[in-house]
Write an enzyme that holds these catalytic residues in place. Structure first.
Site, PDB file in Angstrom:
ATOM      1  CD  GLU A 157     -10.975 -10.048   7.435  1.00 27.55           C
ATOM      2  OE1 GLU A 157     -10.450 -11.090   7.863  1.00 27.55           O
ATOM      3  OE2 GLU A 157     -11.113  -9.806   6.210  1.00 27.55           O
ATOM      4  CE  LYS A 201     -10.644 -14.645   7.263  1.00 29.87           C
ATOM      5  NZ  LYS A 201     -10.012 -13.491   6.574  1.00 29.87           N
ATOM      6  CB  CYS A 210     -12.924 -12.044   4.541  1.00 31.46           C
ATOM      7  SG  CYS A 210     -12.194 -11.289   3.056  1.00 31.46           S
ATOM      8  N   PRO A 237       5.575  13.972 -14.444  1.00 36.26           N
ATOM      9  CG  PRO A 237       7.646  13.018 -14.123  1.00 36.26           C
ATOM     10  CD  PRO A 237       6.227  12.894 -13.692  1.00 36.26           C
ATOM     11  CG  LEU A 238       1.808  15.482 -18.466  1.00 33.84           C
ATOM     12  CD1 LEU A 238       0.938  16.610 -19.006  1.00 33.84           C
ATOM     13  CD2 LEU A 238       1.112  14.151 -18.633  1.00 33.84           C
ATOM     14  CB  SER A 239       6.490  11.286 -21.642  1.00 37.89           C
ATOM     15  OG  SER A 239       5.421  10.385 -21.870  1.00 37.89           O
ATOM     16  N   GLY A 240       3.993  13.019 -23.076  1.00 38.01           N
ATOM     17  CA  GLY A 240       3.268  13.042 -24.339  1.00 38.01           C
ATOM     18  C   GLY A 240       2.828  11.665 -24.788  1.00 38.01           C
ATOM     19  N   GLY A 241       3.101  10.634 -23.956  1.00 40.37           N
ATOM     20  CA  GLY A 241       2.694   9.266 -24.280  1.00 40.37           C
ATOM     21  C   GLY A 241       1.473   8.832 -23.487  1.00 40.37           C
ATOM     22  CB  SER A 249       2.947  10.504 -18.589  1.00 38.46           C
ATOM     23  OG  SER A 249       2.951  10.936 -19.935  1.00 38.46           O
TER      24      SER A 249
END
Length: 716
Positions: free
Chosen positions: A45, A114, A175, A361-365, A368
């Site tokens: 489309e 359309k 569509c 930013p890696l937080s460890g959770g 992330s």
């Protein structure tokens, strides 16, 4: 004797307003279709300007440049001996329509506008276009002079018509028209149309493909016929990822299917079908009776046949494509969709933004972690494409990492490529644990990212000391005797400083490493945290883009579990086993901050609340009544009332945060994205006095069945 016809449909990675690039991809798809012996090619489309132009469709330039591209296509030899279905906006009698342009041998056969526009969820087509409401009617459209000069045509049919060739009849469906209860293909099929085209701009959403496939199969199961589905693929410049998966169906079966996620800019799907199979499928007496009374469509007759060579009266010799047998449609599991969709979206964003990589930013959770693993999945896809010698992917990768075009660099190792374009950072404070720090470092090592580990206590202390110097009052955490306001402020300053540090490192890390340019910062707030407002406004959830902002915590955990084995990352198990925590308050022997305790609800409950609120359109009271039925076996009506009221209170009072959400990959049907998908006020009477009072009145009057057990509660 059968009449074999080779048909082609495609997925194109078009980009809004990239007229040159869009033209080149269209021409490449036509060339591939012709190489495979196709007599007809269908594209996605609005493929000429790109589907995601949005308000640019209101600009005369967009329409002008679309005509210029079409004129260029028609001026070449590309449309000779092949019927092409192309998409662009057209202004007819000062009204803008979303149209398909059917062309053959440098001539325009039909402009088909359309009739049913997508106008909910992510789509606002009626903001730019007007639907064609004159069903089965057509008018003359006078062509612009730049096109007249090429085609030597002054005017062409514009409206709801079909194309009649020597050997078959072709109808167009666009569509949204497939998704409507009374789809155009029904009446077209009853009037003898045997081949249907559908050009789409359909986005990816978890678990959505099944619905699309079933509609395409159903379109020809009762009716009979061949259905060619084309789709946009890739990031068209916004939050959506269009997931391709071009298909050809016949008589209720899928006969050819393209990939749903791919780094290729052009993918063409072909199949050779026998049109006699459609005719034999349509021998039902009931169908014949309905067809005999159906109002006819205007047929635009063209003197050529789609069936080539000895099977057609006209059209010349062709080498038929491989005739494919019937097969089941292929579906990815949701975990695989998360691994592939956001990864492809990130690749498009990275190569088209002309930046040098990503920063997280890696937080460890888990959140992330999931963001980082999706980037690693992107690197794996790039490496796979490089090993297959995909020229465009290799060229983009060389440019991104700063290698000359003729350097010979091949990004065939995902860890090596990840180390060059992906930067991670653990920003610890005195409230951070050794466990989260180690998890972040181990994950970075496993995927190969360039990792930085820092403590930001001195920065936090400086800001708090500045406040104390100015006001004479120094805030304390609740654990140290402070108030709730002090406790929250001290948490928020840590979160917001992480955002500032993220952008500093994203801008300068390439310089530190001897490179040029900057990095895009990725956010990592999931859809449930946004829905609940469990995030600090303008903290490290504020970023350039967010690949997981439309994905639930429940699905993210499933994805991490999948990636542990699929990507050979055993470190991911430690993330799944850890308790989700923001680590913004002091840790003691008796207290460790936990997300679900802070929120007052579980992530699984949030998913339920989100679906009821958005998908099933429930206000507080109707949500309560539904959950009494669903949860009544485990919770009392009063307990359910408390949960519902708490959710709506927190959602309402944090609603303002949705106005500043980082643009996120759309993957979930209950996304709270304020910018387009979830249009709601952001200033509420958050205590809902009328609604909550009604909930309380009903809750105390209903019987408590929670002690009966699930089975007994259902039958009681």
């Amino acid at each position: 004797m059968g009449h074999l016809i080779t048909l082609a449909t495609c997925s194109l990675n078009q980009w809004a307003l990239d007229f040159q690039g869009n033209y080149e991809r269209i021409i490449e798809s036509i060339a591939i279709a012709k190489q495979r012996g196709a007599a007809m090619r269908v594209g996605p489309e609005l493929e000429i300007p790109g589907y995601g132009c949005y308000d640019h469709f209101l600009e005369g330039d967009t329409v002008l440049h679309s005509w210029e591209v079409l004129a260029k296509i028609l001026a070449g030899e590309d449309t000779m001996n092949i019927l092409c279905d192309l998409g662009m906006p057209v202004v007819h009698k000062n009204v803008i329509y979303n149209c398909r342009i059917i062309v053959h041998n440098k001539q325009i056969l039909l402009i088909r506008p359309k009739m049913w526009l997508a106008n909910d969820g992510n789509y606002r087509e009626m903001r730019y276009f007007t639907p064609w409401m004159k069903h089965r009617q057509w008018e003359d459209h006078f062509l612009p002079r730049i096109v007249q000069a090429v085609t030597k045509q002054t005017k062409v049919p514009f409206g709801d018509c079909v194309i009649s060739t020597v050997d078959t009849c072709i109808g167009v469906e666009l569509c949204e028209e497939l998704f409507t209860p009374s789809s155009p293909h029904i009446l077209m099929g009853l009037d003898g149309v045997e081949i249907f085209t559908n050009s789409s701009g359909s986005h990816h959403e978890l678990r959505k493909l099944y619905t699309r496939v079933e509609l395409i199969k159903e379109a020809t199961l009762k009716l009979g016929g061949v259905y060619l589905y084309a789709n946009q693929q890739g990031c068209d410049g916004d939050r959506l990822y269009y997931d391709g998966c071009a298909m050809i169906a016949m008589n209720g079966h899928i006969v050819a299917q393209g990939s749903q996620f791919s780094l290729n800019d052009v993918e063409v799907v072909t199949a050779t079908i026998d049109i006699e199979d459609v005719r034999s499928h349509r021998t039902s007496r009931s169908r014949a009776l309905q067809a005999a009374t159906t109002e006819g469509y205007h047929r635009i007759e063209v003197p050529f046949a789609l069936s080539g060579g000895k099977f057609g009266e006209l059209g010349g010799e062709r080498t038929p494509g491989l005739r494919l047998g019937l097969h089941d449609a292929r579906f990815h599991k949701p975990e695989e969709e998360i691994a592939l969709g956001p990864a492809c979206w990130l690749w498009d964003y990275l190569r088209r933004s002309r930046t040098q990589g990503y920063f997280v930013p890696l937080s460890g959770g888990v959140d992330s972690c999931a963001t980082a693993v999706i980037v690693y999945s992107m690197c794996r896809l790039v490496a796979d494409a490089a090993r297959r010698a995909e020229k465009q992917v290799i060229a983009d990768a060389r440019r991104i990492v700063g290698e000359p075009e003729d350097s010979g660099y091949i990004p065939s190792d995902p860890q090596e490529f990840c180390g060059r374009i992906f930067h991670t950072c653990y920003m610890g404070t005195e409230n951070s644990s050794a466990e989260t720090r180690k998890r972040a470092k181990d994950l970075a090592l496993a995927i190969g990212s360039y990792h930085v580990d820092l403590n930001m206590d001195s920065v936090v202390t400086s800001v708090v000391d500045l406040f104390a110097f100015v006001t004479g009052a120094k805030p304390r955490f609740k654990a140290h005797g402070g108030t709730g306001a002090e406790n929250l402020a001290l948490q928020n300053i840590q979160a917001r400083l992480r955002m500032v540090i993220s952008y500093l490192f994203a801008q300068l890390l390439p310089w530190v490493r001897g490179g040029q340019g900057g990095l895009l910062v990725l956010g990592s707030a999931n859809v449930d945290e946004s829905l609940r407002g469990y995030l600090t406004k303008y903290d490290c959830s504020s970023a350039d883009i967010n690949p997981i902002g439309g994905i639930s915590k429940t699905d993210l955990k499933k994805f991490i579990a999948y990636a542990e084995d699929a990507f050979d990352l055993p470190i991911l198990r430690s993330f799944l086993d850890a308790i989700p925590t923001a680590e913004l308050e002091p840790i003691s022997e008796t207290y460790v901050q936990a997300d679900e305790v802070d929120m007052g609800m579980t992530y699984d409950e949030l998913s339920v609340f989100g679906r009821l609120r958005k998908v099933e359109k429930c206000g507080p009271y109707s949500m309560f009544t539904k959950l009494v039925h669903e949860w009544g076996a485990i919770l009392s009506p009063v307990e359910i009332a408390g949960k519902v009221k708490h959710f709506f209170f927190e959602h309402a009072r944090n609603r303002h945060k949705m106005t500043t959400l980082t643009p996120a990959y759309h993957a979930e049907s209950y996304s709270p994205d304020d910018n387009r998908f979830d249009l709601r006020p952001f200033l509420y009477q958050s205590r809902f006095p009328w609604q909550f009072r009604k909930i309380d009145q009903v809750a105390v009057a209903l019987p408590d069945r929670s002690n009966l057990g699930p089975e007994k509660a259902k039958t009681d």
